[in-house]
Design an enzyme around this catalytic site. Structure first.
Site, PDB file in Angstrom:
ATOM      1  N   LYS A   1       0.826  -1.211   0.000  1.00 55.77           N
ATOM      2  CA  LYS A   1       0.000   0.000   0.000  1.00 55.77           C
ATOM      3  C   LYS A   1       0.859   1.260   0.000  1.00 55.77           C
ATOM      4  CE  LYS A   1      -2.016  -0.614   3.968  1.00 55.77           C
ATOM      5  NZ  LYS A   1      -1.619  -1.889   4.565  1.00 55.77           N
TER       6      LYS A   1
ATOM      7  N   ARG B   1      -9.213   1.573   8.712  1.00 57.59           N
ATOM      8  CA  ARG B   1      -8.746   0.230   9.025  1.00 57.59           C
ATOM      9  C   ARG B   1      -9.792  -0.550   9.806  1.00 57.59           C
ATOM     10  NH1 ARG B   1      -3.022   0.532   8.476  1.00 57.59           N
ATOM     11  NH2 ARG B   1      -1.817  -0.965   9.638  1.00 57.59           N
TER      12      ARG B   1
ATOM     13  N   ARG C   1      11.842  -5.523   5.084  1.00 63.31           N
ATOM     14  CA  ARG C   1      11.602  -4.124   4.690  1.00 63.31           C
ATOM     15  C   ARG C   1      12.522  -3.200   5.485  1.00 63.31           C
ATOM     16  NH1 ARG C   1       5.595  -2.022   4.670  1.00 63.31           N
ATOM     17  NH2 ARG C   1       5.513  -2.856   6.791  1.00 63.31           N
TER      18      ARG C   1
ATOM     19  N   ARG D   1      11.675  -0.914  10.998  1.00 61.44           N
ATOM     20  CA  ARG D   1      10.586  -0.512  11.893  1.00 61.44           C
ATOM     21  C   ARG D   1      10.465  -1.494  13.047  1.00 61.44           C
ATOM     22  NH1 ARG D   1       5.455   0.392   8.070  1.00 61.44           N
ATOM     23  NH2 ARG D   1       4.504  -0.693   9.831  1.00 61.44           N
TER      24      ARG D   1
ATOM     25  N   ARG E   1       0.238  -8.314  13.903  1.00 64.33           N
ATOM     26  CA  ARG E   1      -0.449  -7.400  12.966  1.00 64.33           C
ATOM     27  C   ARG E   1      -1.368  -8.180  12.029  1.00 64.33           C
ATOM     28  NH1 ARG E   1       4.725  -4.732  10.733  1.00 64.33           N
ATOM     29  NH2 ARG E   1       3.433  -3.627   9.227  1.00 64.33           N
TER      30      ARG E   1
HETATM   31  P1  ADP Z   1       1.116  -1.768   7.839  1.00 64.46           P
HETATM   32  O1  ADP Z   1      -0.015  -1.434   6.954  1.00 64.46           O
HETATM   33  O2  ADP Z   1       2.289  -2.293   7.082  1.00 64.46           O
HETATM   34  O3  ADP Z   1       0.697  -2.639   8.989  1.00 64.46           O
HETATM   35  P2  ADP Z   1       1.185   0.961   8.839  1.00 64.46           P
HETATM   36  O4  ADP Z   1       2.393   1.789   8.746  1.00 64.46           O
HETATM   37  O5  ADP Z   1       0.015   1.294   8.001  1.00 64.46           O
HETATM   38  O6  ADP Z   1       1.702  -0.517   8.551  1.00 64.46           O
HETATM   39  O7  ADP Z   1       0.683   0.896  10.357  1.00 64.46           O
HETATM   40  C1  ADP Z   1       1.545   0.651  11.431  1.00 64.46           C
HETATM   41  C2  ADP Z   1       0.780   0.635  12.767  1.00 64.46           C
HETATM   42  O8  ADP Z   1       0.182   1.928  12.983  1.00 64.46           O
HETATM   43  C3  ADP Z   1      -0.392  -0.335  12.852  1.00 64.46           C
HETATM   44  O9  ADP Z   1       0.010  -1.642  13.200  1.00 64.46           O
HETATM   45  C4  ADP Z   1      -1.263   0.334  13.928  1.00 64.46           C
HETATM   46  O10 ADP Z   1      -0.756   0.117  15.218  1.00 64.46           O
HETATM   47  C5  ADP Z   1      -1.101   1.805  13.611  1.00 64.46           C
HETATM   48  N1  ADP Z   1      -2.143   2.298  12.667  1.00 64.46           N
HETATM   49  C6  ADP Z   1      -1.924   2.775  11.397  1.00 64.46           C
HETATM   50  N2  ADP Z   1      -3.080   3.138  10.814  1.00 64.46           N
HETATM   51  C7  ADP Z   1      -4.059   2.873  11.730  1.00 64.46           C
HETATM   52  C8  ADP Z   1      -5.463   3.021  11.734  1.00 64.46           C
HETATM   53  N3  ADP Z   1      -6.124   3.509  10.661  1.00 64.46           N
HETATM   54  N4  ADP Z   1      -6.150   2.647  12.833  1.00 64.46           N
HETATM   55  C9  ADP Z   1      -5.529   2.159  13.908  1.00 64.46           C
HETATM   56  N5  ADP Z   1      -4.203   1.991  13.984  1.00 64.46           N
HETATM   57  C10 ADP Z   1      -3.464   2.344  12.916  1.00 64.46           C
END
Ligand code: ADP
Length: 218
Positions: free
Chosen positions: A15, A88, A127, A162, A173
């Site tokens: 994404k 999400r 990554r 990360r 996750r």
């Molecule tokens: P990925 O999609 O690879 O899991 P992101 O960088 O999008 O990684 O998200 C990393 C973390 O940030 C998530 O595991 C969560 O803890 C938090 N996060 C990101 N976006 C949201 C969201 N829309 N709602 C709740 N938590 C979020």
């Protein structure tokens, strides 16, 4: 801003990579809630201190916090927005719909990137990301290594792993994703704007497909 586009997909589905490229190509504002939250953590803001452990464990930050951060950033935006990692949960999707309709704005494309679960762990564990938040370029140790080990090709800053890109946090996750994704997908699936994309190819292959989707809508 007139429209907000949405990218859906599991951790490691690409994404972020695709959203960055598309935002540049179509002059959209790329809004990654993961990046926004990580920035808050690294600056040790009140929110950052509160969400740090939740994120490191691979759990979701609560809906009100995320909605609040997103809506504050949408104020005054002139270009269309491309969300990456938001909404999400079903609650976030409903809150976004309410925010848009109350301002006469529209939901744009909803691009759902599908990748078999078996391919995701290596993508995430290998990554590396640029530590400079204004750059944020994304690499993969095997599939897209930086030209100089440990340094960003674009800005020269050190790359980092990360804290939630370990095998253990990835599994948590994925569990979170599997527990929350179905209702979110069901919410958007019936919409004429919804597009399911096969994300198992290389970034270039996937980009070719998503660019066409955006060009058709432009
Ligand atoms: P990925 O999609 O690879 O899991 P992101 O960088 O999008 O990684 O998200 C990393 C973390 O940030 C998530 O595991 C969560 O803890 C938090 N996060 C990101 N976006 C949201 C969201 N829309 N709602 C709740 N938590 C979020």
């Amino acid at each position: 801003m007139k429209r907000a586009h949405v990218f859906l997909g599991p951790p490691g589905s690409g994404k972020g990579t695709q959203a960055k490229l598309l935002a540049e190509r179509f002059a959209l504002t790329h809004m990654s809630t993961g990046d926004i939250l990580r920035d808050a953590v690294s600056k040790e803001t009140e929110i950052g201190l509160r969400v740090k452990a939740v994120m490191a464990a691979g759990n979701l930050v609560d809906d009100d916090t995320v909605n609040g951060l997103v809506f504050a950033r949408l104020q005054g935006k002139t270009t269309d927005v491309l969300f990456d990692g938001y909404p999400r949960t079903l609650q976030q999707a409903e809150a976004l719909a309410e925010f848009l309709s109350s301002r006469g704005l529209e939901l744009g494309l909803v691009v759902d990137i599908e990748v078999p679960e078996a391919a995701l762990e290596s993508r995430v564990v290998k990554r590396r990301v640029c530590s400079e938040s204004s750059c944020g370029a994304i690499y993969h140790l095997d599939r897209k290594p930086p030209k100089t080990t440990g340094l960003c090709d674009l800005c020269g800053s050190p790359l980092k792993h990360r804290s939630d890109d370990t095998a253990e946090a990835f599994r948590s996750r994925m569990e979170t994703f599997n527990a929350t994704f179905k209702p979110l997908q069901a919410y958007y699936e019936g919409s004429p704007n919804y597009r399911l994309v096969d994300g198992s190819g290389t970034p270039d292959e996937v980009y070719e497909v998503v660019v066409k989707i955006f060009e058709e809508r432009a």
